[in-house]
Design a protein around this motif. Sequence first.
Motif, PDB file in Angstrom:
ATOM      1  N   PRO A 166       1.052  -0.973  -0.100  1.00 51.29           N
ATOM      2  CA  PRO A 166      -0.249  -0.100  -0.107  1.00 51.29           C
ATOM      3  C   PRO A 166       0.911   1.290   0.201  1.00 51.29           C
ATOM      4  O   PRO A 166       1.918   1.122  -0.039  1.00 51.29           O
ATOM      5  N   PRO A 167       0.595   2.519  -0.220  1.00 46.24           N
ATOM      6  CA  PRO A 167       1.148   3.591  -0.749  1.00 46.24           C
ATOM      7  C   PRO A 167       1.569   3.798   0.957  1.00 46.24           C
ATOM      8  O   PRO A 167       1.067   3.646   2.268  1.00 46.24           O
ATOM      9  N   PHE A 168       3.044   4.365   0.429  1.00 47.71           N
ATOM     10  CA  PHE A 168       3.468   4.571   2.551  1.00 47.71           C
ATOM     11  C   PHE A 168       3.048   6.084   3.420  1.00 47.71           C
ATOM     12  O   PHE A 168       2.291   6.974   2.336  1.00 47.71           O
ATOM     13  N   THR A 169       2.503   6.099   4.805  1.00 50.00           N
ATOM     14  CA  THR A 169       2.446   6.962   5.157  1.00 50.00           C
ATOM     15  C   THR A 169       3.282   8.326   4.948  1.00 50.00           C
ATOM     16  O   THR A 169       4.053   7.689   5.483  1.00 50.00           O
ATOM     17  N   PRO A 170       2.711   9.484   5.389  1.00 53.19           N
ATOM     18  CA  PRO A 170       3.640  10.072   5.853  1.00 53.19           C
ATOM     19  C   PRO A 170       4.844   9.931   6.868  1.00 53.19           C
ATOM     20  O   PRO A 170       5.841  10.243   6.763  1.00 53.19           O
ATOM     21  N   ASN A 171       4.392   9.324   7.187  1.00 55.30           N
ATOM     22  CA  ASN A 171       5.393   8.852   8.792  1.00 55.30           C
ATOM     23  C   ASN A 171       7.370   7.910   7.461  1.00 55.30           C
ATOM     24  O   ASN A 171       7.731   7.604   8.606  1.00 55.30           O
ATOM     25  N   GLU A 172       6.221   7.039   7.089  1.00 60.21           N
ATOM     26  CA  GLU A 172       6.620   6.335   6.238  1.00 60.21           C
ATOM     27  C   GLU A 172       7.955   6.913   5.113  1.00 60.21           C
ATOM     28  O   GLU A 172       8.795   6.390   5.525  1.00 60.21           O
ATOM     29  N   LYS A 173       6.298   8.195   5.099  1.00 59.14           N
ATOM     30  CA  LYS A 173       7.835   8.520   3.614  1.00 59.14           C
ATOM     31  C   LYS A 173       9.087   9.460   4.553  1.00 59.14           C
ATOM     32  O   LYS A 173       9.744   9.522   3.721  1.00 59.14           O
ATOM     33  N   ALA A 174       8.827   9.711   5.721  1.00 61.73           N
ATOM     34  CA  ALA A 174       9.513  10.498   6.874  1.00 61.73           C
ATOM     35  C   ALA A 174      10.617   9.360   6.604  1.00 61.73           C
ATOM     36  O   ALA A 174      12.126   9.677   6.533  1.00 61.73           O
ATOM     37  N   SER A 175      10.483   8.611   7.283  1.00 60.80           N
ATOM     38  CA  SER A 175      11.384   7.543   7.574  1.00 60.80           C
ATOM     39  C   SER A 175      12.359   7.063   6.719  1.00 60.80           C
ATOM     40  O   SER A 175      13.483   7.223   6.261  1.00 60.80           O
ATOM     41  N   ALA A 176      11.841   6.709   5.136  1.00 58.32           N
ATOM     42  CA  ALA A 176      12.334   6.337   3.855  1.00 58.32           C
ATOM     43  C   ALA A 176      13.053   7.731   4.081  1.00 58.32           C
ATOM     44  O   ALA A 176      14.483   7.201   3.261  1.00 58.32           O
ATOM     45  N   ARG A 177      13.391   9.501   3.766  1.00 59.17           N
ATOM     46  CA  ARG A 177      13.725  10.330   3.627  1.00 59.17           C
ATOM     47  C   ARG A 177      15.418   9.615   4.505  1.00 59.17           C
ATOM     48  O   ARG A 177      16.295  10.362   4.180  1.00 59.17           O
ATOM     49  N   GLN A 178      14.473   9.059   5.869  1.00 62.41           N
ATOM     50  CA  GLN A 178      15.981   9.367   7.002  1.00 62.41           C
ATOM     51  C   GLN A 178      16.873   8.812   6.687  1.00 62.41           C
ATOM     52  O   GLN A 178      18.153   8.942   6.335  1.00 62.41           O
ATOM     53  N   PHE A 179      16.062   7.540   5.692  1.00 60.03           N
ATOM     54  CA  PHE A 179      17.667   6.240   5.447  1.00 60.03           C
ATOM     55  C   PHE A 179      18.170   6.648   4.045  1.00 60.03           C
ATOM     56  O   PHE A 179      19.306   6.684   4.459  1.00 60.03           O
ATOM     57  N   GLN A 207      23.894  -3.819   7.703  1.00 65.91           N
ATOM     58  CA  GLN A 207      23.717  -4.548   9.559  1.00 65.91           C
ATOM     59  C   GLN A 207      24.328  -2.714   9.491  1.00 65.91           C
ATOM     60  O   GLN A 207      23.892  -2.353  10.677  1.00 65.91           O
ATOM     61  N   ARG A 208      25.221  -2.353   8.904  1.00 66.00           N
ATOM     62  CA  ARG A 208      25.499  -0.869   9.485  1.00 66.00           C
ATOM     63  C   ARG A 208      24.583   0.035   9.101  1.00 66.00           C
ATOM     64  O   ARG A 208      24.493   0.968  10.004  1.00 66.00           O
ATOM     65  N   LEU A 209      23.885   0.290   8.668  1.00 67.06           N
ATOM     66  CA  LEU A 209      23.014   0.946   8.168  1.00 67.06           C
ATOM     67  C   LEU A 209      22.028   1.118   8.674  1.00 67.06           C
ATOM     68  O   LEU A 209      21.473   1.931   9.585  1.00 67.06           O
ATOM     69  N   LEU A 210      22.045  -0.332   9.707  1.00 66.89           N
ATOM     70  CA  LEU A 210      20.432  -0.948  10.979  1.00 66.89           C
ATOM     71  C   LEU A 210      21.071   0.012  11.739  1.00 66.89           C
ATOM     72  O   LEU A 210      21.068   0.391  13.181  1.00 66.89           O
ATOM     73  N   HIS A 211      22.573   0.114  11.977  1.00 66.82           N
ATOM     74  CA  HIS A 211      23.930   0.386  13.576  1.00 66.82           C
ATOM     75  C   HIS A 211      23.340   1.593  13.564  1.00 66.82           C
ATOM     76  O   HIS A 211      22.574   2.391  14.464  1.00 66.82           O
ATOM     77  N   LEU A 212      23.381   2.272  12.206  1.00 69.23           N
ATOM     78  CA  LEU A 212      23.561   4.921  11.779  1.00 69.23           C
ATOM     79  C   LEU A 212      22.431   4.790  11.945  1.00 69.23           C
ATOM     80  O   LEU A 212      21.708   5.611  12.936  1.00 69.23           O
ATOM     81  N   ALA A 213      21.141   3.808  12.033  1.00 74.58           N
ATOM     82  CA  ALA A 213      19.714   4.382  12.003  1.00 74.58           C
ATOM     83  C   ALA A 213      19.391   4.396  13.520  1.00 74.58           C
ATOM     84  O   ALA A 213      18.832   5.216  13.810  1.00 74.58           O
ATOM     85  N   LYS A 214      19.996   2.989  14.190  1.00 75.47           N
ATOM     86  CA  LYS A 214      19.624   3.143  15.790  1.00 75.47           C
ATOM     87  C   LYS A 214      20.443   4.221  16.271  1.00 75.47           C
ATOM     88  O   LYS A 214      19.750   5.036  17.087  1.00 75.47           O
ATOM     89  N   ILE A 215      21.551   4.383  16.552  1.00 75.54           N
ATOM     90  CA  ILE A 215      22.234   5.919  17.393  1.00 75.54           C
ATOM     91  C   ILE A 215      21.909   6.964  16.612  1.00 75.54           C
ATOM     92  O   ILE A 215      22.161   7.540  17.029  1.00 75.54           O
ATOM     93  N   SER A 216      21.152   6.839  15.555  1.00 76.70           N
ATOM     94  CA  SER A 216      20.328   8.564  14.554  1.00 76.70           C
ATOM     95  C   SER A 216      19.463   8.762  15.599  1.00 76.70           C
ATOM     96  O   SER A 216      18.514   9.713  15.325  1.00 76.70           O
ATOM     97  N   LEU A 232      16.539   7.408  14.766  1.00 82.08           N
ATOM     98  CA  LEU A 232      15.511   7.148  13.530  1.00 82.08           C
ATOM     99  C   LEU A 232      14.206   6.041  14.546  1.00 82.08           C
ATOM    100  O   LEU A 232      14.294   5.303  15.298  1.00 82.08           O
ATOM    101  N   GLU A 233      13.127   6.601  14.685  1.00 85.32           N
ATOM    102  CA  GLU A 233      11.920   5.537  15.162  1.00 85.32           C
ATOM    103  C   GLU A 233      11.546   4.599  14.673  1.00 85.32           C
ATOM    104  O   GLU A 233      11.183   4.371  12.926  1.00 85.32           O
ATOM    105  N   ARG A 234      11.585   3.504  15.080  1.00 88.79           N
ATOM    106  CA  ARG A 234      11.084   2.136  14.853  1.00 88.79           C
ATOM    107  C   ARG A 234      12.267   1.825  13.584  1.00 88.79           C
ATOM    108  O   ARG A 234      11.958   0.982  12.461  1.00 88.79           O
ATOM    109  N   PRO A 235      13.568   1.295  13.837  1.00 87.63           N
ATOM    110  CA  PRO A 235      14.516   1.474  12.897  1.00 87.63           C
ATOM    111  C   PRO A 235      14.323   0.085  11.563  1.00 87.63           C
ATOM    112  O   PRO A 235      13.638  -0.053  10.564  1.00 87.63           O
ATOM    113  N   HIS A 236      13.889  -0.659  12.943  1.00 92.80           N
ATOM    114  CA  HIS A 236      13.954  -2.353  12.750  1.00 92.80           C
ATOM    115  C   HIS A 236      12.314  -2.205  11.120  1.00 92.80           C
ATOM    116  O   HIS A 236      12.824  -3.185  10.209  1.00 92.80           O
TER     117      HIS A 236
END
Lengths: 149, 140
Positions: B66-79, B93-102, B104-108
């Motif tokens: 389904p289309p991304f919600t505004p929150n999902e779009k914001a998260s995608a932009r941060q990624f 795995q490095r990206l996930l680590h960076l997302a966690k230390i940055s 980001l909401e619900r990185p997994h």
Amino acid sequence: MSGELKILEKGTIFSSLAPNDLKRLGSLMETRDIQEGETLATRGEKATQVFILASGTLLIAMDDGKTAVMETPGDFIGMELLSSKGEYINTVISLTRGEVLAIKRDDFIDLIQEDSALAETIMDQWHSFLTETLPFVEKEASPDTEYHY
Amino acid sequence: MYGIEAIAKYNGWAISAVGVSIVFTGLVLLSLSISRIHKVLDLWDNRNNIQLFKKKVVKDPKPELPPFTPNEKASARQFRLLISTMDDPFSLQRLLHLAKISGLERPHASLDHLLKARIIEPDHQGHHLFNSEAFDRFVS
């Protein structure tokens, strides 16, 4: 139990096992809920369980920065985790909520040690699975991941 | 003329041989049919599983997200920002680590969403690639 067997039948590794072998394997499994962000296995820690994905997505983080993503029910996360020293060689993290079927490592090894035909079938399927879907794992991890029968 | 002589004279031996053959052939066919009955019954019991009679279902391997919600779009932009700081292909795995230390909401879950949308794709060598086309389709 029948739901667990259906998941085993879906996976590449176990789909070719005889019904009796599937039942034996099924009797060793316990269903475990997994949460988003949960770490199922940590590299270097004592390996206690192997896993079969029932639902959800698992990220397998390898030593060299490489990563595999498992998202198909029936995917097996085991042989690549266990070194002959009995330690996990990769870290497994759940990306979403879901379920895994967990088998104690010792039970799994006992099962394949007491039935060489079953062990051969599983190992053959495992190598096929690696070659087809995760070729980079097979090249680098195989020498350390072989069991001693 | 009686007895063996009469039998021989009027083709009795040949007629009896044909008769015996016919009876034995019939018995053999009957026994073969009976011995196969269980197969026929199996087929009947499992008639719904016979591929020949099954309707061919074209499976879609990956259902459309389904289309991304505004929150999902914001998260995608941060990624995407994080990925832009990494090598190409990059380590997931490095990206996930960076997302966690940055923070980001619900990185997994967000990472899983990007994988399912094929915005992040495997390079089949253990690393991953950013798919700009998929990003534009879902996020822009």
